[in-house]
Design an enzyme around this catalytic site. Structure first.
Site, PDB file in Angstrom:
ATOM      1  N   ASP A 293      -6.740  29.930  46.025  1.00  0.00           N
ATOM      2  CA  ASP A 293      -5.737  29.458  45.089  1.00  0.00           C
ATOM      3  C   ASP A 293      -5.966  27.952  44.918  1.00  0.00           C
ATOM      4  O   ASP A 293      -6.775  27.343  45.626  1.00  0.00           O
ATOM      5  CB  ASP A 293      -4.315  29.772  45.572  1.00  0.00           C
ATOM      6  CG  ASP A 293      -3.334  29.789  44.398  1.00  0.00           C
ATOM      7  OD1 ASP A 293      -3.697  29.286  43.313  1.00  0.00           O
ATOM      8  OD2 ASP A 293      -2.206  30.291  44.552  1.00  0.00           O
TER       9      ASP A 293
HETATM   10  C1  BGC Z   1      -1.061  29.651  41.362  1.00  0.00           C
HETATM   11  C2  BGC Z   1      -1.990  30.763  40.979  1.00  0.00           C
HETATM   12  C3  BGC Z   1      -2.710  30.439  39.688  1.00  0.00           C
HETATM   13  C4  BGC Z   1      -3.427  29.128  39.846  1.00  0.00           C
HETATM   14  C5  BGC Z   1      -4.234  28.731  38.626  1.00  0.00           C
HETATM   15  C6  BGC Z   1      -1.742  28.301  41.318  1.00  0.00           C
HETATM   16  O1  BGC Z   1      -0.829  27.267  41.459  1.00  0.00           O
HETATM   17  O2  BGC Z   1      -0.516  29.889  42.630  1.00  0.00           O
HETATM   18  O3  BGC Z   1      -1.284  31.960  40.881  1.00  0.00           O
HETATM   19  O4  BGC Z   1      -3.577  31.473  39.344  1.00  0.00           O
HETATM   20  O5  BGC Z   1      -2.477  28.118  40.119  1.00  0.00           O
HETATM   21  O6  BGC Z   1      -3.447  28.420  37.552  1.00  0.00           O
END
Ligand code: BGC
Length: 746
Positions: A293
């Site tokens: 993530d």
């Molecule tokens: C989130 C993810 C997301 C990623 C990219 C993160 O802050 O937890 O779910 O896919 O950002 O946008």
């Protein structure tokens, strides 16, 4: 010098590729043919270490009026072949421009993958995922992702950071909006449907997206519902409740997985070798790649399991992470770690292989511009067909929570309607969270939806009355005035679109601001009132629900919100949605879910005087609205539950009569309780459902066929098997109102 190297490389590459074509074309387990594998081998052999770790790096694009932009550093990384994928960049021109840099300016011409959070639609935005799960319509959910994939791939994308399959029993956590609710069994079905919808049967079709199941794992169980919080649970709970939807995605062939921000048993998911290597790959046989993530490697320094980012990179990489989102930890530190022998070249090559395999499967080596088709972008986005489907999905996702005196549907005799509330005409709030490329200006609000449904035959007034989340009461009088002159009042209240989703935990989850107060004043006008609720999580609406009004839960419906809700309010669609998360009476009941344990001192509802039972002194144990609950404009009556056990088969039949006066769909739900287990079992577990149309006056016999496999559960050795004995089978309209029968299975 550079061009000499280039020439030498291309000569070697074409020799290897020629040799490769004579191999058999049979695809292996990972969907890669022998000749494709040879091409990948050749590439890996030709790559420098920097180019290799570059493939393991994912970077974000920003936007300005001209489209996606990257900072100079990131642009240089692409040109130097040090970026494997980009996210947040879309549109055919924007993607083509960046892809061109990768395939024309970088040494090895390796195309980029383009990812994005396509969470509930791309341009045509569907209801939030939690809302969709309330439709209990798996093929419709699959279809929303099919449409999302078609639209997203028409704009250059080929990878979505979805589905989110985190089970959550805590509505304080704002990301419940993105999941399928509290139930694992249903969560698995929805998760697999979403993967099928995104990926279709052929990655290379050009209109399918590679899915990325997230957040691995247990991110939905943060302590106290606080975003990014610590997760701590037993292994049995992890196996039984939180992991199965991930497994369902792996079994459905998902191409990638994303780690979670949280720790599990003291080890951050992003450094969890057991999770990503032993379980995911060795046990489950996952062949795709794992991405972190957003900067979750770097965050391990704050977690306190790594001294610095370099150490964090080592831990994450050795645990099984293949791609680093945004943090640059792999790019900056893997080469040094290799020199110090803290990571191996073999592992780096393996991770690179997984990324190149994904690119191969997406057809990017055949044509890096496969997803850059201008005419598709013009023709396939926000089509009338997509919008129609979105409208249908809105009405399917609505849940009728209360309907005293059949306030709804709005009677044909109504000649004037007052719409009151901050969410009645707020286009910006209709999309909810994760709006992808959705354009809020194109959203249909409730006021617009109602006006277009009633045409000129009914007078429609609108007053905001108050804001969603402050104490300004200056609009109350104007709101009362329109209520007084109308035949019917629709209240449009709830959370605003950004109060749920990521980084949106709330400690008190009532309807915010002075909306409750306004509702109480409006009720005093004596007019029939229906509350249309907008929200991304179950709310505590105990006070509101005690008022004499109908409540239609509509969540955030997306582009077509107003039209779909109007279809339900006027009875064009008979609501059939059922909530997939329990609505608590107050925050003190959280976590609350239907499939809890009986305990050694279960509450005896017949004797409220016994203090020494598992209970509260100040509140009942049961929720305001239980899992699976939702009303219809007609009435369904259940009778004649019959259960037969034949060897390892359990057959269940029940009669469901539509005893009201309109046709309607009902979600018939099947639950099972295992009376005695060597590991105690929940009081009820969902094991099946059927959504059926039953005409007025008609009775249908609904049957379910279970096998003993459906009775299996996890044991302390983490093996899953069933135990013979006594079971209770429940069938009903929700998790609390059921018919039941005991059976013995030997
Ligand atoms: C989130 C993810 C997301 C990623 C990219 C993160 O802050 O937890 O779910 O896919 O950002 O946008």
């Amino acid at each position: 010098m550079l061009s000499m190297n280039k020439m030498r490389f291309s000569a070697i590459l074409s020799m290897v590729l020629f040799a490769a074509t004579v191999y058999s074309q049979k695809a292996g387990d990972n969907g890669i043919s022998v000749s494709e594998k040879a091409k990948i081998d050749a590439l890996i052999n030709a790559m420098t270490l920097e180019e290799k770790v570059g493939q393991l790096s994912l970077y974000q694009a920003d936007w300005d009026v001209t489209g996606p932009i990257l900072n100079t550093n990131h642009l240089n990384l692409i040109k130097e072949g040090k970026a494997g994928a980009i996210f947040n960049a879309y549109t055919v021109d924007g993607v083509r421009h960046l892809q061109q840099m990768a395939v024309e300016e970088s040494r090895l011409k390796i195309p980029l993958i383009f990812g994005y959070d396509v969470i509930h639609g791309h341009r045509t935005i569907f209801p939030i995922p939690l809302a969709q799960s309330c439709s209990w319509n798996l093929s419709a959910i699959e279809q929303t992702e099919r449409i999302a994939a078609r639209e997203a791939t028409a704009e250059g994308l080929n990878w979505t950071f979805a589905p989110m399959v985190d089970i959550s029993r805590d509505p304080r956590w704002g990301r419940v909006a993105e999941g399928a609710g509290e139930d694992t069994w249903l969560g698995c079905k929805v998760a697999a449907a979403r993967v099928r919808g995104f990926q279709g049967t052929d990655y290379k079709a050009g209109n399918t997206l590679m899915a990325c199941t997230k957040h691995f794992a247990a991110y939905g169980a943060p302590q106290a519902g606080r975003e990014y919080g610590t997760v701590d649970m037993s292994m049995i709970s992890l196996y039984e409740w939180y992991l199965p939807p991930f497994r369902a995605c792996v079994d459905a062939g998902v191409g990638s997985l994303m780690t979670a921000f949280n720790e599990i048993a003291g080890v951050p998911s992003t450094a969890n070798k057991w999770l990503m290597t032993d379980l995911l790959r060795k046990d489950w046989g996952f062949h795709g790649f794992v991405v972190t993530d957003y900067t979750s490697i770097n965050e391990m320094v704050d977690h306190g399991n790594a001294e610095n980012i370099k150490d964090a990179a080592r831990l994450a990489f050795n645990a099984g992470v293949d791609m680093d989102m945004e943090g640059s930890a792999f790019l900056d530190y893997l080469p040094g770690l290799l020199k110090e022998k803290k990571v191996t070249l073999q592992d780096i090559d393996h991770a690179v292989r997984l990324i190149l395999e994904a690119k191969t499967k997406l057809g990017l080596f055949d044509d890096p511009y496969r997803y850059c088709n201008k005419s598709r972008q013009e023709k396939e986005v926000m089509t009338a067909e997509n919008l129609d489907f979105a409208r249908k999905m809105v009405s399917e996702s609505c849940v009728l929570l209360k309907n005293p005196d059949q306030v709804l549907p709005i009677s044909e005799n109504v000649r004037s309607i007052a719409i009151i509330g901050p969410l009645g005409d707020s286009k910006k709030d209709m999309l909810g969270n994760w709006t992808a490329a959705g354009n809020w200006e194109k959203c249909i609000t409730l006021v617009e939806g109602i006006k277009s449904r009633v045409k000129d035959e009914v007078e429609v007034y609108y007053e905001k009355g108050c804001n969603t989340n402050d104490n300004d009461r200056s609009g109350f009088d104007a709101a009362v005035k329109i209520a007084e002159k109308a035949d019917f009042v629709v209240l449009a209240m709830g959370e605003n679109g950004w109060m749920s989703g990521e980084a949106s935990s709330r400690s008190s989850i009532g309807i915010p601001g002075v909306q409750n107060e306004l509702a109480e004043i409006i009720i005093k006008t004596g007019k029939p009132v229906a509350l249309v609720l907008f929200n991304g999580r179950p709310l505590v609406i105990t006070k509101m629900a005690a008022l004499p009004l109908a409540i239609l839960e509509t969540w955030f419906g997306g582009t077509q919100a107003g039209n779909g809700i109007a279809d339900v309010l006027f009875g064009v669609v008979n609501p059939a949605g059922k909530i997939t998360m329990t609505f608590p009476r107050n925050e003190g009941q959280i976590p609350i879910f239907y499939n809890g344990k009986n305990t050694g001192r279960p509450l005896n509802p017949a004797d409220s005087s016994d203090r020494y039972l598992s209970r509260y002194l100040d509140c009942p144990n049961d929720p305001l609205f239980p899992f699976g609950y939702g009303l219809s404009y007609t009435k369904f009556t259940y009778s004649n539950l019959r259960t037969t056990v034949d060897g390892n088969k359990i057959n269940v039949a029940v009669q469901v009569a539509n005893s009201g006066n309109r046709d309607g769909e009902e979600v018939v739900q099947l639950y099972v309780r295992d009376k005695v287990g060597s590991v105690t079992r929940p009081v009820k577990e969902l094991k099946g459902f059927q959504k059926v149309l039953i005409k007025k006056g008609e009775t249908k016999t609904i049957t379910f066929n279970l096998t003993t496999d459906d009775l299996a559960f996890y044991h302390p050795d983490l093996k899953k098997y069933w135990e013979p004995g006594e079971f209770v089978v429940f069938v009903g309209t929700n998790s609390a109102e059921t018919l039941s029968e005991s059976i013995t299975v030997k």
